[in-house]
Design an enzyme around this catalytic site. Structure first.
Site, short mmCIF file in Angstrom:
data_model
loop_
_atom_site.label_atom_id
_atom_site.label_comp_id
_atom_site.label_asym_id
_atom_site.label_seq_id
_atom_site.Cartn_x
_atom_site.Cartn_y
_atom_site.Cartn_z
CB ALA A 11 19.59 63.46 33.57
CE1 TYR A 154 31.93 71.50 24.05
CE2 TYR A 154 32.46 70.77 21.85
CZ TYR A 154 31.80 70.63 22.82
OH TYR A 154 30.99 69.51 23.21
P1 NDP Z 1 21.91 69.53 25.73
O1 NDP Z 1 22.20 71.04 25.84
O2 NDP Z 1 20.57 68.87 25.29
O3 NDP Z 1 22.34 68.79 27.33
C1 NDP Z 1 23.12 69.37 28.09
C2 NDP Z 1 22.80 68.92 29.58
O4 NDP Z 1 23.99 69.19 30.32
C3 NDP Z 1 21.60 69.37 30.11
O5 NDP Z 1 20.68 68.64 30.88
C4 NDP Z 1 22.06 70.73 31.09
O6 NDP Z 1 21.03 70.90 32.09
C5 NDP Z 1 23.45 70.26 31.44
N1 NDP Z 1 24.00 71.19 32.27
C6 NDP Z 1 24.73 72.15 31.36
N2 NDP Z 1 25.33 73.16 32.13
C7 NDP Z 1 25.07 72.70 33.54
C8 NDP Z 1 25.55 73.12 34.70
N3 NDP Z 1 26.18 74.50 34.92
N4 NDP Z 1 25.13 72.38 35.66
C9 NDP Z 1 24.48 71.34 35.53
N5 NDP Z 1 24.21 70.76 34.50
C10 NDP Z 1 24.34 71.56 33.35
O7 NDP Z 1 23.41 68.99 25.00
P2 NDP Z 1 23.90 67.80 24.84
O8 NDP Z 1 22.96 66.63 25.39
O9 NDP Z 1 24.16 67.58 23.27
O10 NDP Z 1 25.36 67.68 25.75
C11 NDP Z 1 25.57 66.62 26.84
C12 NDP Z 1 27.08 66.42 26.67
O11 NDP Z 1 27.40 65.95 25.24
C13 NDP Z 1 27.98 67.82 26.72
O12 NDP Z 1 29.11 67.42 27.64
C14 NDP Z 1 28.41 68.03 25.38
O13 NDP Z 1 29.75 68.62 25.16
C15 NDP Z 1 28.74 66.49 24.71
N6 NDP Z 1 28.56 66.49 23.32
C16 NDP Z 1 27.64 66.79 22.57
C17 NDP Z 1 27.44 66.82 21.25
C18 NDP Z 1 26.56 66.92 20.49
O14 NDP Z 1 26.65 67.20 19.14
N7 NDP Z 1 25.37 67.35 20.83
C19 NDP Z 1 28.45 65.89 20.60
C20 NDP Z 1 29.67 65.39 21.44
C21 NDP Z 1 29.62 65.71 22.59
P3 NDP Z 1 20.74 72.22 32.84
O15 NDP Z 1 20.69 72.98 31.83
O16 NDP Z 1 19.18 71.88 33.24
O17 NDP Z 1 21.51 72.55 33.86
C1 8X3 Z 2 29.91 68.54 19.99
C2 8X3 Z 2 30.24 68.20 18.65
O1 8X3 Z 2 31.48 69.01 16.51
O2 8X3 Z 2 30.27 70.63 17.69
O3 8X3 Z 2 31.03 68.32 20.87
O4 8X3 Z 2 32.43 69.77 18.54
S1 8X3 Z 2 30.98 69.51 17.82
#
Ligand code: NDP
Ligand code: 8X3
Length: 254
Positions: A11, A154
């Site tokens: 979050a 991924y």
């Molecule tokens: P962000 O990088 O903005 O946020 C990622 C979040 O995941 C951060 O809060 C980070 O917190 C947390 N996180 C990552 N690694 C760890 C870890 N080892 N332990 C605990 N927390 C972790 O990316 P998004 O908000 O875009 O991504 C959120 C989800 O959405 C992911 O699962 C991503 O694969 C998915 N997603 C994203 C898309 C996109 O285009 N952005 C599209 C489809 C899916 P911190 O670093 O503080 O630990």
């Molecule tokens: C994140 C979106 O298109 O990079 O899951 O796979 S994409």
């Protein structure tokens, strides 16, 4: 008045943070997690000040099984009855063909997106089973529905989320626990900065020439699935920017 407890992994940024704001506005009590303690505290203050809700911050690395289990096993008594689990923490590391990709990147993606999701779920599902209620929302991806060049691992990790979601739904059926996957296309968050390891120029190009989704678009979808009546479960949702037709087909004005 809603007094449900929701736990959101990851979050501190992007989609997870957006979901935290949306659920706070809907009066949930929130448990927010992530590795960056300063950001967790900042977010907790903002949620408390703006929405008057109770917030618990949990600072751990979801890849670390012992740490994740210990923290979640020892939730304070009044926070134990988690009704909504949002498995959101995740990342892509690198965009490379399998023949040259970095094996550490593979470990990081599988350890976070697949194993981390399972570690957290394993701690929270038993009390949902005992209570015979709950809702698990897994944040998958279009990458869990398609495979694109240089994204094998991924995409594999998100295909695993797709399979785990389906399996959870079957296993938890008899307990009345809902399981949903939300699968976004491109959402402008810190995702690409993380994928390209701080290369902001390359990260910005990902979203150039079209309007990507933002975190709030996904948060709205999460709220939609959570707010359906008791007899309705949304199994699976794919949400794309209007300018994106598939993982690799984006219409850009440039
Ligand atoms: P962000 O990088 O903005 O946020 C990622 C979040 O995941 C951060 O809060 C980070 O917190 C947390 N996180 C990552 N690694 C760890 C870890 N080892 N332990 C605990 N927390 C972790 O990316 P998004 O908000 O875009 O991504 C959120 C989800 O959405 C992911 O699962 C991503 O694969 C998915 N997603 C994203 C898309 C996109 O285009 N952005 C599209 C489809 C899916 P911190 O670093 O503080 O630990
Ligand atoms: C994140 C979106 O298109 O990079 O899951 O796979 S994409």
């Amino acid at each position: 008045m809603n007094t449900k407890i929701a736990l959101i992994t990851g979050a501190t940024a992007g989609i997870g943070k957006g979901i935290a704001y949306k659920l706070a506005a809907e009066n949930y009590k929130l448990i927010i997690t992530g590795r960056r303690a300063d950001r967790l505290e900042e977010l907790a203050d903002s949620l408390t000040n703006n929405f008057g809700i109770e917030v618990l911050t949990l600072n751990f690395d979801i890849r670390n099984r012992v740490e994740t289990e210990t923290v979640l096993k020892n939730l304070p008594e009044k926070w134990k009855a988690v009704e909504v689990l949002i498995n959101n923490a995740g990342l892509a590391a690198g965009l490379d063909p399998v023949q040259t990709a970095n094996v550490d990147d593979w470990d990081q993606m599988i350890d976070t997106n697949v194993k981390g999701l399972l570690y957290a779920s394993s701690q929270l599902i038993p009390q949902m089973v005992a209570a015979k209620k709950g809702h698990i929302v897994n944040i998958g991806s279009i990458a869990g529905k398609e495979t694109y060049a240089k994204g094998a691992v991924y995409c594999a990790s998100k295909h695993a989320v797709d399979a785990i979601t389906k399996g959870m739904r079957i296993d938890l059926l008899e307990f009345g626990i809902k399981v949903t996957a939300i699968n976004p296309g491109m959402v402008e968050t810190e995702f690409s900065e993380v994928r390209f390891k701080g290369d902001t120029t390359t990260a910005k190009k990902v979203y150039k020439g079209f309007t990507p989704l933002d975190a709030n678009d996904i948060a709205e979808a999460v709220w939609f699935v959570l707010s359906r009546p008791a007899h309705v479960n949304i199994n699976d949702m794919i949400i794309m920017p209007t300018a994106q037709a598939s993982a690799t087909n984006t219409f850009r004005n440039e």
